[in-house]
Design a protein around this motif. Structure first.
Motif, mmCIF file in Angstrom:
data_model
loop_
_atom_site.group_PDB
_atom_site.id
_atom_site.type_symbol
_atom_site.label_atom_id
_atom_site.label_comp_id
_atom_site.label_asym_id
_atom_site.label_seq_id
_atom_site.Cartn_x
_atom_site.Cartn_y
_atom_site.Cartn_z
ATOM 1 N N GLY A 240 0.801 -1.262 -0.447
ATOM 2 C CA GLY A 240 -0.264 0.187 -0.072
ATOM 3 C C GLY A 240 0.525 1.081 0.046
ATOM 4 N N PRO A 241 0.018 1.841 -0.584
ATOM 5 C CA PRO A 241 1.235 3.789 -0.452
ATOM 6 C C PRO A 241 1.435 4.182 0.881
ATOM 7 C CG PRO A 241 -1.249 4.141 -1.004
ATOM 8 C CD PRO A 241 -0.956 2.069 -0.805
ATOM 9 N N SER A 242 2.190 4.616 1.047
ATOM 10 C CA SER A 242 2.428 6.260 2.476
ATOM 11 C C SER A 242 1.433 5.951 3.129
ATOM 12 C CB SER A 242 3.790 6.582 2.134
ATOM 13 O OG SER A 242 5.054 5.740 1.972
ATOM 14 N N GLY A 243 1.320 6.040 4.383
ATOM 15 C CA GLY A 243 -0.276 6.783 5.164
ATOM 16 C C GLY A 243 -1.061 6.218 5.043
ATOM 17 N N PRO B 61 12.919 -22.368 2.471
ATOM 18 C CA PRO B 61 13.235 -23.659 2.380
ATOM 19 C C PRO B 61 12.897 -24.561 3.329
ATOM 20 C CG PRO B 61 14.548 -22.472 0.834
ATOM 21 C CD PRO B 61 14.161 -20.994 1.794
ATOM 22 N N GLU B 62 13.845 -24.084 5.049
ATOM 23 C CA GLU B 62 13.856 -24.691 5.887
ATOM 24 C C GLU B 62 12.134 -25.033 5.957
ATOM 25 O OE1 GLU B 62 16.234 -23.046 9.096
ATOM 26 O OE2 GLU B 62 16.996 -21.627 7.444
ATOM 27 N N ASN B 63 11.435 -23.914 6.322
ATOM 28 C CA ASN B 63 9.719 -23.829 6.370
ATOM 29 C C ASN B 63 9.216 -25.384 6.252
ATOM 30 O OD1 ASN B 63 9.544 -21.851 8.523
ATOM 31 N ND2 ASN B 63 8.139 -20.479 6.555
ATOM 32 N N ILE B 64 9.886 -25.924 4.347
ATOM 33 C CA ILE B 64 9.213 -26.518 3.706
ATOM 34 C C ILE B 64 9.875 -27.283 4.237
ATOM 35 C CG2 ILE B 64 9.060 -27.300 1.222
ATOM 36 C CD1 ILE B 64 7.881 -25.314 1.492
ATOM 37 N N GLN B 65 11.150 -27.883 4.460
ATOM 38 C CA GLN B 65 11.270 -29.519 5.174
ATOM 39 C C GLN B 65 10.910 -29.689 6.292
ATOM 40 O OE1 GLN B 65 13.878 -31.514 3.772
ATOM 41 N NE2 GLN B 65 13.738 -29.745 1.849
ATOM 42 N N GLN B 66 10.288 -28.297 7.013
ATOM 43 C CA GLN B 66 10.014 -28.627 8.424
ATOM 44 C C GLN B 66 8.186 -29.052 8.054
ATOM 45 O OE1 GLN B 66 11.009 -24.917 10.046
ATOM 46 N NE2 GLN B 66 11.243 -26.150 11.776
ATOM 47 N N LYS B 67 7.911 -29.308 6.962
ATOM 48 C CA LYS B 67 6.456 -29.363 6.937
ATOM 49 C C LYS B 67 6.623 -30.810 6.253
ATOM 50 C CE LYS B 67 4.393 -24.863 5.510
ATOM 51 N NZ LYS B 67 3.480 -24.743 4.366
ATOM 52 N N LEU B 68 7.471 -31.486 5.103
ATOM 53 C CA LEU B 68 7.523 -32.483 5.047
ATOM 54 C C LEU B 68 8.000 -33.547 5.865
ATOM 55 C CD1 LEU B 68 9.494 -31.847 1.958
ATOM 56 C CD2 LEU B 68 6.737 -32.306 1.747
ATOM 57 N N ARG B 69 8.035 -33.061 7.593
ATOM 58 C CA ARG B 69 8.771 -33.844 8.283
ATOM 59 C C ARG B 69 7.431 -33.919 9.341
ATOM 60 N NH1 ARG B 69 13.752 -31.728 8.440
ATOM 61 N NH2 ARG B 69 13.350 -30.097 10.104
ATOM 62 N N GLY B 70 6.828 -32.834 8.855
ATOM 63 C CA GLY B 70 5.414 -33.078 9.717
ATOM 64 C C GLY B 70 5.131 -31.973 10.856
ATOM 65 N N GLU B 71 6.173 -31.185 11.028
ATOM 66 C CA GLU B 71 6.149 -29.807 12.293
ATOM 67 C C GLU B 71 5.796 -28.913 11.997
ATOM 68 O OE1 GLU B 71 10.847 -32.054 12.865
ATOM 69 O OE2 GLU B 71 11.259 -30.290 12.140
ATOM 70 N N VAL B 72 5.480 -27.877 12.694
ATOM 71 C CA VAL B 72 4.747 -26.626 12.780
ATOM 72 C C VAL B 72 5.886 -25.453 12.240
ATOM 73 C CG1 VAL B 72 3.855 -24.894 13.294
ATOM 74 C CG2 VAL B 72 3.513 -26.869 13.926
ATOM 75 N N PRO B 73 6.137 -25.092 10.658
ATOM 76 C CA PRO B 73 7.064 -24.122 10.325
ATOM 77 C C PRO B 73 8.016 -23.491 11.592
ATOM 78 C CG PRO B 73 5.553 -24.493 8.476
ATOM 79 C CD PRO B 73 5.461 -25.172 9.959
ATOM 80 N N LYS B 74 8.653 -23.089 11.212
ATOM 81 C CA LYS B 74 9.488 -22.223 12.354
ATOM 82 C C LYS B 74 9.013 -20.505 12.367
ATOM 83 C CE LYS B 74 13.537 -23.379 13.760
ATOM 84 N NZ LYS B 74 15.393 -23.530 13.991
ATOM 85 N N TYR B 75 9.284 -20.048 11.185
ATOM 86 C CA TYR B 75 8.881 -18.639 10.459
ATOM 87 C C TYR B 75 7.895 -18.073 9.622
ATOM 88 C CZ TYR B 75 14.367 -19.949 11.047
ATOM 89 O OH TYR B 75 15.715 -20.130 11.161
ATOM 90 N N THR B 76 7.111 -17.603 10.257
ATOM 91 C CA THR B 76 5.857 -16.861 9.872
ATOM 92 C C THR B 76 6.246 -15.839 9.435
ATOM 93 O OG1 THR B 76 4.580 -18.765 11.216
ATOM 94 C CG2 THR B 76 3.843 -16.491 10.010
ATOM 95 N N VAL B 77 6.659 -15.053 8.188
ATOM 96 C CA VAL B 77 6.839 -13.251 8.477
ATOM 97 C C VAL B 77 4.916 -12.869 7.506
ATOM 98 C CG1 VAL B 77 8.471 -11.996 6.823
ATOM 99 C CG2 VAL B 77 8.647 -13.962 8.038
ATOM 100 N N LEU B 78 5.011 -11.609 8.009
ATOM 101 C CA LEU B 78 3.612 -10.718 7.473
ATOM 102 C C LEU B 78 5.037 -9.463 7.641
ATOM 103 C CD1 LEU B 78 1.480 -9.623 6.616
ATOM 104 C CD2 LEU B 78 1.132 -9.300 9.043
ATOM 105 N N MET B 79 5.318 -8.921 6.136
ATOM 106 C CA MET B 79 5.869 -7.574 5.359
ATOM 107 C C MET B 79 5.035 -6.761 5.373
ATOM 108 S SD MET B 79 9.329 -7.385 3.299
ATOM 109 C CE MET B 79 9.002 -7.811 1.955
ATOM 110 N N VAL B 80 4.867 -5.277 5.161
ATOM 111 C CA VAL B 80 4.476 -4.245 4.550
ATOM 112 C C VAL B 80 5.513 -3.489 4.307
ATOM 113 C CG1 VAL B 80 2.751 -4.658 6.610
ATOM 114 C CG2 VAL B 80 4.482 -2.821 6.603
ATOM 115 N N THR B 81 4.926 -3.356 3.270
ATOM 116 C CA THR B 81 5.893 -2.560 1.947
ATOM 117 C C THR B 81 4.313 -1.653 0.855
ATOM 118 O OG1 THR B 81 7.629 -2.423 0.223
ATOM 119 C CG2 THR B 81 5.757 -4.096 0.499
ATOM 120 N N HIS B 82 5.574 0.007 0.658
ATOM 121 C CA HIS B 82 4.991 0.307 -0.534
ATOM 122 C C HIS B 82 5.400 -0.609 -1.981
ATOM 123 C CE1 HIS B 82 8.009 2.843 0.519
ATOM 124 N NE2 HIS B 82 7.988 3.081 -0.495
#
Length: 218
Positions: free
Chosen positions: A36-39, A192-213
């Motif tokens: 989204g734009p600034s502001g 890719p570490e998240n993908i490997q953890q999912k394949l092993r049936g584990e909860v992925p370690k990294y969850t990221v929410l980024m905001v940007t314009h």
């Protein structure tokens, strides 16, 4: 598993409505960008999720718990570098672990335990430095680092405490184009570490929410 859930989140400043009835679900392991734009209210949304400025109405939930105030489950990296200038990059990263484990009273009355754990924390900081290609810079002070290196230290500082979700508030906006692209690729190496953890049936370690314009960045 939904790591982050927003339900009808509205934020007003006086009569001005900045966020209006926002609903959002992010699952563990997702990398999500909001553009989204600034502001337009992007940072206001992150502050509501972080718990530093709760919504006027609606609810924010993280890992099954309602967020009413800042929590160790949610970390954030800002555009401005949030490093301590008088200590090294390695110690900047390790300090978060120390403060999470020992409050001021414990640090004062059990210094032997603090020292023992501090050495372990420095070892963990060294490992995450390697992940972000900072191993040759860990004994430098922030003033001796480039902008991209300082921001890598800031991200490592936020991740070492293992938050359930990492918020990024336009973290690369102050960097030049080449350094910005380098930082984007550095962040994506976590996925890719998240993908490997999912394949092993584990909860992925990294969850990221980024905001940007920047659409390309998203």
């Amino acid at each position: 598993m939904n790591t982050l859930v927003l339900r009808n989140v509205t934020k007003q400043f006086g009569k001005k409505v900045v966020l209006n009835d926002i609903n959002l679900q992010i699952e563990a392991g997702q990398f999500v960008s909001i553009v989204g734009p600034s502001g337009c209210g992007k940072s206001t949304l992150l502050n509501a999720i972080l718990g530093t400025d709760p919504p006027t109405s609606g609810e924010v939930w993280s890992d099954g718990k309602q967020i009413l105030s800042p929590s160790r489950d949610i970390g954030i990296v800002y555009q401005d570098y949030t490093l301590y200038p008088y200590t090294t990059a390695q110690k900047n990263v390790a300090l978060g672990l120390l403060w999470n484990e020992f409050n001021l009273t414990k640090r004062f009355f059990t210094p032997w335990r603090v020292w023992h754990r501090w050495k372990e924390h420095l070892g963990l900081a060294e490992k995450i430095h390697k992940k972000f290609m900072l191993e040759s810079h860990e004994y430098k002070y922030p003033s001796e680092l480039s902008g991209g290196q300082r921001q890598r230290v800031a991200i490592a500082q936020a991740l070492i405490t293992q938050p359930k979700i990492l918020l990024l508030d336009e973290p690369f906006g102050a960097l030049d184009e080449a350094t910005r692209e380098e930082m984007q690729l550095c962040l994506l190496r976590l996925y890719p570490e998240n993908i490997q953890q999912k394949l092993r049936g584990e909860v992925p370690k990294y969850t990221v929410l980024m905001v940007t314009h920047e659409l390309n960045e998203a």
